[in-house]
Scaffold this active site. Structure first.
Site, PDB file in Angstrom:
ATOM      1  N   ARG A 151     -36.737  23.970   3.276  1.00  0.00           N
ATOM      2  CA  ARG A 151     -35.945  23.325   2.220  1.00  0.00           C
ATOM      3  C   ARG A 151     -36.827  22.533   1.248  1.00  0.00           C
ATOM      4  NH1 ARG A 151     -30.964  25.168   3.726  1.00  0.00           N
ATOM      5  NH2 ARG A 151     -30.520  24.986   5.952  1.00  0.00           N
ATOM      6  N   LYS A 208     -35.831  15.886  10.692  1.00  0.00           N
ATOM      7  CA  LYS A 208     -35.544  17.302  10.438  1.00  0.00           C
ATOM      8  C   LYS A 208     -36.835  18.101  10.648  1.00  0.00           C
ATOM      9  CE  LYS A 208     -31.173  17.068   9.594  1.00  0.00           C
ATOM     10  NZ  LYS A 208     -30.237  17.705  10.522  1.00  0.00           N
ATOM     11  N   ASP A 255     -28.641  18.726   4.369  1.00  0.00           N
ATOM     12  CA  ASP A 255     -29.699  19.711   4.100  1.00  0.00           C
ATOM     13  C   ASP A 255     -30.001  19.855   2.604  1.00  0.00           C
ATOM     14  OD1 ASP A 255     -29.990  20.197   6.797  1.00  0.00           O
ATOM     15  OD2 ASP A 255     -28.606  21.891   6.801  1.00  0.00           O
ATOM     16  N   GLY A 301     -33.906  24.003  15.462  1.00  0.00           N
ATOM     17  CA  GLY A 301     -33.256  22.934  16.211  1.00  0.00           C
ATOM     18  C   GLY A 301     -31.875  23.363  16.681  1.00  0.00           C
TER      19      GLY A 301
HETATM   20  C1  S3P Z   1     -26.671  22.296  11.806  1.00  0.00           C
HETATM   21  C2  S3P Z   1     -26.402  20.972  11.694  1.00  0.00           C
HETATM   22  C3  S3P Z   1     -27.185  20.055  10.865  1.00  0.00           C
HETATM   23  C4  S3P Z   1     -28.121  20.763   9.885  1.00  0.00           C
HETATM   24  C5  S3P Z   1     -28.777  21.963  10.478  1.00  0.00           C
HETATM   25  C6  S3P Z   1     -27.761  22.925  11.061  1.00  0.00           C
HETATM   26  C7  S3P Z   1     -25.786  23.118  12.667  1.00  0.00           C
HETATM   27  O1  S3P Z   1     -27.902  19.220  11.704  1.00  0.00           O
HETATM   28  O2  S3P Z   1     -29.091  19.880   9.379  1.00  0.00           O
HETATM   29  O3  S3P Z   1     -29.523  22.631   9.457  1.00  0.00           O
HETATM   30  O4  S3P Z   1     -25.783  24.345  12.531  1.00  0.00           O
HETATM   31  O5  S3P Z   1     -25.073  22.540  13.500  1.00  0.00           O
HETATM   32  P1  S3P Z   1     -27.212  17.960  12.408  1.00  0.00           P
HETATM   33  O6  S3P Z   1     -25.744  17.967  12.074  1.00  0.00           O
HETATM   34  O7  S3P Z   1     -27.439  18.111  13.849  1.00  0.00           O
HETATM   35  O8  S3P Z   1     -27.894  16.778  11.790  1.00  0.00           O
END
Ligand code: S3P
Length: 428
Positions: free
Chosen positions: A388, A342, A315, A95
């Protein structure tokens, strides 16, 4: 599909080196690529599935990335020199790759790129990112106007005033990356208290950004400068070992050079509140706070976690649910509905697996309630292909009665390819 067998453990001792932080690794590669010339040298870059997705996408855009003497070298291409990719940009399971690249690409005039991902990523919401970028002037088309595959048409963007409704560092970073190259000023208000690696690292890469408790301000028309970057160890990865050490009697754990960024240590703060035997000592401050953590066994007690604290341990909530099942009293988690979008619906995934292990848990739309302590029984665990979840339930297996089998265990490669070999070393 790989399965892993976890047996109850009477030992948990060691000082494993924790791989580089995933969030900082993605940013190091992207910021280095955006630099106008010059080579960014990255030490301790995380080598995992997700970070490889970012590297692969950048290389498809013409960026040169290589490994030399253990360091990762990124040749700065400058954002206007990114080439229009001939093929679809596959972000895999990541993501962060998709959302950050949406921001970076949308400000490149003439850019036309299609981004997609694996079975999990194409089900994750992207409108939350597209909305702000469209407001700045970019054109983004998406499946059902929310999902990948999606197409980004870059343009000359304008700065905006934007109130962030979701405390997401990925959305915040996408807006910031677009804003740096836009005309005029961008101001982000609202839910800006997610991890702040972007804000901290931008100054390191020569970009001016002002961030206060109420807003983030970015002036458009700026350039990135190449720099050296040392990636601290990932606190979200460290959390699994802190949980293991807290549960196994007689444990001794020392973790060095871990990121102690205040926006990332929510799990350690919560563990302290639960009565955990954990210490932190800062050894470096800039551009990211880094330090050493020790942890040992402790009888834990249940606690309440509310919305304001959730972004600092989002996380880590799957492994926290395992700790809650062993803690004395009630643990209540609220304000964590983001867990549902997630890599999988993590509230359902953790509840399904805790129930399989004999634990009673109540789920709510935005969290869960567990009354502890309850007896964990070895079971077949479905990782739901979520790294996770696989790691959290491996830790549960260490204190369960009988054997625990983790199905589809290879997904740990997304953030921690050495997880099972390190677990083996710590427990044997
Ligand atoms: C991340 C932000 C988090 C996290 C992801 C990594 C990042 O998500 O859950 O594993 O690197 O910006 P969100 O803050 O978008 O929820």
């Amino acid at each position: 599909m790989k399965t892993e067998k976890i047996k109850p453990s009477l030992k948990f001792k060691g000082s494993p080196s924790i791989p580089g932080d995933k969030s900082i690794s993605h940013r190091g590669l992207i910021f280095g690529a955006l630099a106008e010339g010059g080579t960014t040298t990255i030490e301790n870059l995380l080598e995992s599935g997700d970070v490889q997705s970012t590297a692969r996408v950048l290389m498809q855009l013409g960026v040169k990335i290589k490994k030399e003497n253990g360091l990762t070298l990124v040749e700065g291409l400058g954002h206007n020199n990114f080439k229009v990719p001939k093929e679809v940009l596959d972000c895999g399971n990541s993501g962060t790759t998709m959302r950050l690249m949406m921001g970076a690409l949308s400000s490149i005039h003439g850019m036309k790129a299609t981004l997609t991902g694996d079975e999990s990523l194409v089900k994750r919401p992207m409108k939350r990112v597209a909305e702000s970028l469209r407001f700045m002037g970019s054109t983004i088309t998406m499946k059902e106007d929310n999902f990948a595959p999606l197409e980004v048409h870059g343009d000359v963007l304008r700065g905006i005033d934007y109130e962030l409704k979701i405390a997401s560092a990925q959305i915040k970073t996408a807006i910031i990356l677009a804003a740096i190259f836009a005309d005029g000023k961008t101001r982000i208000t609202g839910e800006i208290h997610s991890r702040d690696h972007t804000e901290r690292l931008l100054s390191h890469f020569g970009v001016n950004i002002k961030s206060s408790p109420t807003d983030v301000l970015v002036e458009g028309g700026q350039k990135f400068k190449a720099n050296k970057l040392k990636v601290p160890s990932d606190p979200s990865t460290a959390a699994f070992w802190l949980a293991g050490a807290s549960l196994v009697k007689g444990s001794e754990l020392l973790l060095k050079n871990v990121s102690l960024n205040p926006t990332r240590i929510g799990f350690i703060r919560v563990l302290e509140r639960m009565g955990g035997k954990v210490t932190m000592k800062m050894t470096e401050k800039d551009p990211e706070p880094i330090g050493d953590i020790t942890c040992g066994y402790a009888g834990l007690k249940g606690i309440t976690i509310e919305e304001a604290e959730v972004p600092s341990l989002i996380d880590e909530l799957p492994v926290l649910s395992v700790l809650a099942s062993q803690a004395q009293g009630r643990t209540v988690v609220t304000g964590a509905e983001e867990l549902r979008v997630k890599e999988t619906d993590r509230i359902e995934a953790l509840a399904t697996n805790l129930r399989a292990m004999g634990i009673q848990i109540e789920t709510t739309p935005d969290g869960f309630i567990i009354e502890g302590p309850q007896k964990l029984k070895g079971a077949k665990i479905d990782s739901f292909h979520d790294h996770r979840i696989a790691m959290a339930f491996s830790i549960a297996g260490l204190v369960a009665e009988g054997e625990t089998i983790i199905e589809n265990a290879d997904c740990v490669g997304i953030s921690y390819p050495e997880f099972f070999t390190t677990l083996q070393k710590l427990t044997s």
